[in-house]
Scaffold this active site. Structure first.
Site, PDB file in Angstrom:
ATOM      1  N   HIS A  33       0.868  -1.185   0.000  1.00  0.00           N
ATOM      2  CA  HIS A  33       0.000   0.000   0.000  1.00  0.00           C
ATOM      3  C   HIS A  33       0.900   1.230   0.000  1.00  0.00           C
ATOM      4  CE1 HIS A  33      -3.665  -2.361   0.896  1.00  0.00           C
ATOM      5  NE2 HIS A  33      -2.833  -3.147   1.562  1.00  0.00           N
ATOM      6  N   ASN A  65      -6.608   0.647  -2.811  1.00  0.00           N
ATOM      7  CA  ASN A  65      -7.403   1.391  -1.815  1.00  0.00           C
ATOM      8  C   ASN A  65      -6.782   2.738  -1.468  1.00  0.00           C
ATOM      9  OD1 ASN A  65      -5.261   0.207  -0.474  1.00  0.00           O
ATOM     10  ND2 ASN A  65      -6.414  -0.246   1.384  1.00  0.00           N
ATOM     11  N   ASP A 106       2.312  -6.995   2.383  1.00  0.00           N
ATOM     12  CA  ASP A 106       1.117  -6.247   2.800  1.00  0.00           C
ATOM     13  C   ASP A 106       1.555  -4.992   3.561  1.00  0.00           C
ATOM     14  OD1 ASP A 106      -1.455  -5.412   3.166  1.00  0.00           O
ATOM     15  OD2 ASP A 106      -2.059  -7.050   4.498  1.00  0.00           O
TER      16      ASP A 106
END
Lengths: 337, 202, 432
Positions: free
Chosen positions: C63, C95, C306
């Site tokens: 991310h 996202n 992640d």
């Protein structure tokens, strides 16, 4: 106060010498009281013994001692709780501490200020203890890492409610004497109850046999790893019990598939006069409050002769006085000599 | 070869006995003298109660009560615990044990004789007076101590003293009663001169 | 321009090579793997003697927070962290704010990557518009704009019909669908793995079965449709076993695991440590052991971090209110090498999991040092001991559960397309 941190000043009077030498002992409790988990039998009994003396104070015409004169106790309540908050407040006042209440509507807590900011701001005003009620489990553990003064957990989420656990133990001992081998049944929403966790630790430390019961959606096998017996029906849990403690069932649980309805809950898990008959003849009935009369406990039982529910409230003040005394009325913990 | 039921009070570390202040017979005589003085100043025996200050005054109060008995009737005896009234809780480290206060009679309107073993700074007596007055309004309060060792820090004086003894502030006075496993003596302790490092001083 | 990486132990899982070689790089490509000392002429030389030379790490689950949450991470800071960790390619999740569910956002990320990025950045497009799980995003447009795969990561696609349609539709564009497997009805209100510890701490539980039922569903959908599907961050023993069986029966399923899941267990939550709060949560010892077995036997294809940066406002608060996620780019290499030292993985297998596995799943030509490949590589000192300190991190955020850990093994130099993007010797000189 930094100057105190250097070295303990030598005692100057006969009294100080006497106490330092004759009655010196390690502090009964650590700096904070975050839960009953891990406390020894001696520690718990020690608190209960002090509470006994504090109850004496509450029974005098002058219900106040100067012990905490000049001390300030902050009650930081992020969750509504008239009972616990007023109990702590009365306890502090009976020890002559000044108290202030923070929380509820109108305070910073409703204006988006974080718990940490609130606590740090309060601490900057140099309180001698912060009593914290919060809806999140572990909120007090978190605060205790951030602030200098003692933190007393007045209930955090579904984690612990140590002062409630202690007042329950106090009430049981007052009525029944030693708890060794007594059968204590606790019935209700175990999964979300901080009361049951604190009671479980305390009761096991004092040697009681703990039987827990709730619908399958509100229990967990974990409780068995702490030495409790788990039941899915109320009858075997309360059969022959010396103590029955009913937990409050949150109305919000209804229909969220944890319990079908309050009506059904009452029918299968409520404490009715008939069910009381399964317990010992001199059983005592407890409830941490506030009660849902007609749901987890029938009005006849709540107001009946076995009920010690109001004793619990009275004893709450004594237990909280003991905790404030033990955590606030002490100097440096550095051993002398 | 003496077997004591109660443990003998521990002598504080770094101190040694300098001299005996009272032997058993002298201690008895001192208490007797105090009792007769109490009697003469308080001619109505049923208007007097004794309250011992926990812990040193408790047994002395009981002994005085026996000495004050009239026709087998002793004056009432109570106990006051001063822990919650102390002014030095911040200084004494971990919490002192809270003892019970037991005053099983009304103090309203009677004369209370507070009893303690040693009178020193007067702070204990101050705390005891405050505690006592939270139980009611006696007609008067008098103070009886076995040993007055001086060095008052508050304007408090004994009404009855078994012995007045000049001491140094660094000394200690210990009363060792038979009820606590002692041999009914009062001793003066003084600091050992060559204290081992870290031994005597706190 | 010829760059030669000299004398290192080249570990290239694509050719099963594990020998000392000089890696010869011209115009950003590997042109030869020469016997040490053979190459006479070079414009620049990197001394890799006593070190390992690996294909640059490929992290398919990162991310980067840009656009929208630049206070937590940016393309610049995130790729800086990647380079410091030996990672030369990152696939970044959709996202962001706004969500990468249209070409404009994809373009923005790629432009940022080109101007400020230190490593290769491959955007992942959203499966559903706004990650809402209600309607498919324009998957074709996203592929054309440069998205390498699709995922609603952070949100499961709860609607099975939509999940099926995504698999079917994505095949037209030969893009992988990456599934965050979590039954939200089972995890509602949860903050950590459901088990003894969550009950003791009074924290809402996220049961392992919430992952299992969704992995089962996605494998079934994959088998039924014949489409490829990738399971993100496997964390349960049940899920590992299902993936293993599915692979055996020919389902086109791939899977990844994170270093925090294979290194830590739920015990790390300890006294409500929010740096041990992530989704999926840290699981039990048994789950962790299953992950290790899955990594070793090929059930799990890739190690992915992640990497989920969060600032103090999200993490320095009550556990239940804290954000899920931890950073990982700068610790993935030593934590994986730890498994080599413990005998769980061979060196080659470890390197495969760190690059080639993800590259195969994504269908990209990375994770290899074969002649002709992009010259993305990491020079690693496998025995270098160092303490991971947050104040030395390149990431903007500091939410690592490994703060203060003594780690072993580190990328000393990272090369992307023949260009040095990270070099500890230089960094240390700068830091004094």
């Amino acid at each position: 106060m930094p100057e105190r941190a250097t070295s303990p000043r030598p005692p100057t009077s006969q009294e100080s010498l006497d106490f330092a030498i004759g009655e010196h002992h390690a502090p009964l409790l650590g700096k904070h009281l975050l839960g009953l988990e891990g406390l020894s039998r001696e520690q718990i009994q020690g608190v209960l013994d002090v509470a006994r003396r504090m109850k004496d104070v509450s029974e005098r015409p002058v219900k106040k001692v100067p012990t905490l004169r000049g001390k300030t106790v902050v009650c930081l309540f992020h969750e509504a709780s008239t009972r616990t908050r007023s109990s702590f407040e009365i306890a502090a006042k009976r020890l002559s501490a000044d108290t202030i209440n923070v929380g509820g509507s109108g305070s910073s807590t409703t204006k988006g200020e974080t718990l940490l900011d609130t606590a740090l701001n309060l601490e900057a005003m140099r309180p001698d203890a912060i009593v914290v009620r919060h809806s999140e489990s572990g909120a007090c553990n978190f605060l205790a890492r951030q602030v200098e003064c003692p933190v007393i957990n007045a209930g955090d989420g579904a984690h612990e409610h140590p002062s409630q656990g202690l007042l329950d133990l106090f009430t049981m001992q007052e009525r029944l004497g030693s708890l060794e081998g007594l059968k204590v049944a606790i019935v209700g929403d175990l999964l979300h109850s901080r009361v049951v966790r604190s009671n479980l630790y305390g009761l096991r430390a004092l040697g009681a046999e703990v039987h827990l019961c709730g619908p399958g959606t509100l229990i967990s096998p974990w409780f068995e790893s702490y030495g409790a017996r788990l039941h899915r029906r109320i009858e075997p849990a309360i059969e022959g019990a010396d103590v029955i403690m009913m937990l409050r069932i949150q109305r919000e649980r209804q229909g969220t598939s944890t319990i079908p309805s309050l009506r059904e809950y009452e029918r299968f898990f409520g404490l009715s006069p008939a069910r009381v008959g399964l317990a010992k003849p001199d059983v005592i009935i407890m409830h941490p409050g506030p009660m849902n009369r007609g749901v987890e406990i029938s009005p006849e039982v709540a107001d009946g002769p076995y009920s010690v529910i109001l004793d619990q409230v009275t004893n709450g003040v004594a237990v909280r006085m003991a905790l404030l005394y033990l955590l606030v009325a002490r100097g440096s913990d550095a051993p002398r000599g | 070869m003496t077997t004591k039921t109660a443990p003998r009070r521990r002598l504080p570390r770094g101190y040694r006995i300098a001299r005996n202040l009272l032997g058993p017979a002298e201690l008895d005589a001192a208490l007797g003298a105090m009792a007769s003085e109490i009697r003469s100043r308080n001619p109505e025996p049923d208007q007097v109660a004794l309250i011992g200050i926990r812990r040193g005054g408790v047994h002395l109060a009981n002994r005085l009560a026996k000495l004050l008995a009239v026709a087998g009737r002793e004056p009432p005896v109570g106990i006051v615990d001063i822990t919650l009234y102390r002014d030095d809780l911040d200084r004494v480290g971990p919490n002192p044990i809270v003892g019970s206060t037991e005053i099983p009679f009304e103090i309203e309107g009677i004369t209370v004789v507070l009893v303690d073993d040693v009178l020193y700074t007067g702070r204990t007596v101050r705390a005891a007076l405050d505690a006592l007055l939270d139980y009611g309004r006696p007609r008067g309060v008098q103070l009886a101590v076995l040993v007055d060792r001086g060095h008052r820090e508050l304007p408090i004086q004994p009404d009855y003293a078994g012995l007045r003894e000049a001491t140094r502030p660094t000394d200690q006075v210990e009363v060792l009663l038979a009820e606590e496993g002692g041999d009914d003596t009062a001793v003066l302790l003084e600091r050992e001169v060559a204290a081992t490092p870290g031994g005597a001083h706190a | 321009m010829r760059l030669v990486v000299e004398g290192g132990l080249v570990i290239d899982p694509s050719s099963r090579l594990e020998e000392a070689r000089d890696v010869v790089i011209e115009d950003g490509k590997v042109v030869a793997l020469a016997t040490p000392g053979e190459v006479r002429v070079a414009d620049q030389r990197l001394d890799a003697r006593g070190r390992w030379v690996l294909p640059g790490l490929v992290d398919m689950h990162v991310h980067l927070r840009e656009p929208g949450e630049e206070h937590k991470e940016t393309v610049a800071s995130g790729t800086h962290a990647a380079a410091a960790g030996g990672v030369t390619t990152v696939a970044c999740m959709a996202n962001t704010i706004p969500v990468n569910d249209n070409a404009a956002v994809t373009d923005y990320i790629l432009r940022k990557a080109k101007s400020e990025g230190l490593v290769n950045v491959l955007p992942i497009g959203a499966v559903t518009r706004g990650l809402k799980g209600e309607e498919l995003a324009d998957l074709g447009e996203l592929a054309e704009a440069g998205c390498i795969a699709y995922s609603d990561d952070g949100q499961p696609v709860m609607n099975s019909r939509l999940a099926r349609n995504a698999l079917e539709y994505a095949r037209s564009f030969e893009r992988l669908v990456i599934s965050h497997c979590e039954d939200r009805n089972l995890t509602r209100g949860g903050a950590m793995n459901e088990g003894d510890l969550s009950v003791k701490l009074g924290l809402g539980g996220m049961p392992s079965v919430a992952e299992d039922v969704m992995v089962a569903r996605d494998i079934a959908l994959g088998a039924y449709t014949g489409a490829r599907i990738h399971i993100a961050h496997l964390s349960t023993a049940g899920a590992v076993e299902m993936v293993r069986r599915a692979k055996r029966s020919g389902v086109q399923v791939t899977a990844e695991a994170t270093p925090h899941h294979f290194t830590l267990t739920e015990e790390a939550v300890g006294d409500y440590d929010t740096h041990a709060k992530m989704n999926p949560p840290l699981r039990s010892r048994r789950d962790r052991e299953a992950l290790l077995a899955g990594l070793a036997d090929g059930t799990i294809d890739a190690i992915a971090t992640d990497h989920a940066p969060h600032d103090a406002t999200c993490k320095h608060i009550e556990f239940g209110l804290a954000a899920f996620g931890v950073v990982g780019l700068e610790t993935v290499l030593p934590l994986t090498l730890d498994l080599v030292r413990k005998g769980v993985l061979s060196r080659t297998r470890a390197v495969e999991l760190l690059g080639l596995g993800a590259s195969r799943a994504l269908g990209i030509a990375k994770g290899t040092l074969a002649v002709g490949a992009d010259a993305d590589l990491a020079i690693v000192d496998p025995d270098l001991e160092w303490v991971f300190q947050v104040d030395r991190m390149r990431s903007k955020s500091r939410n690592s559960p490994f703060t203060g850990y003594k780690l072993r093994g580190r990328a000393v130099t990272t090369v992307v397309s023949g260009r040095v993007v990270h070099d500890t010797a230089r960094t240390q000189a700068r830091e004094g």
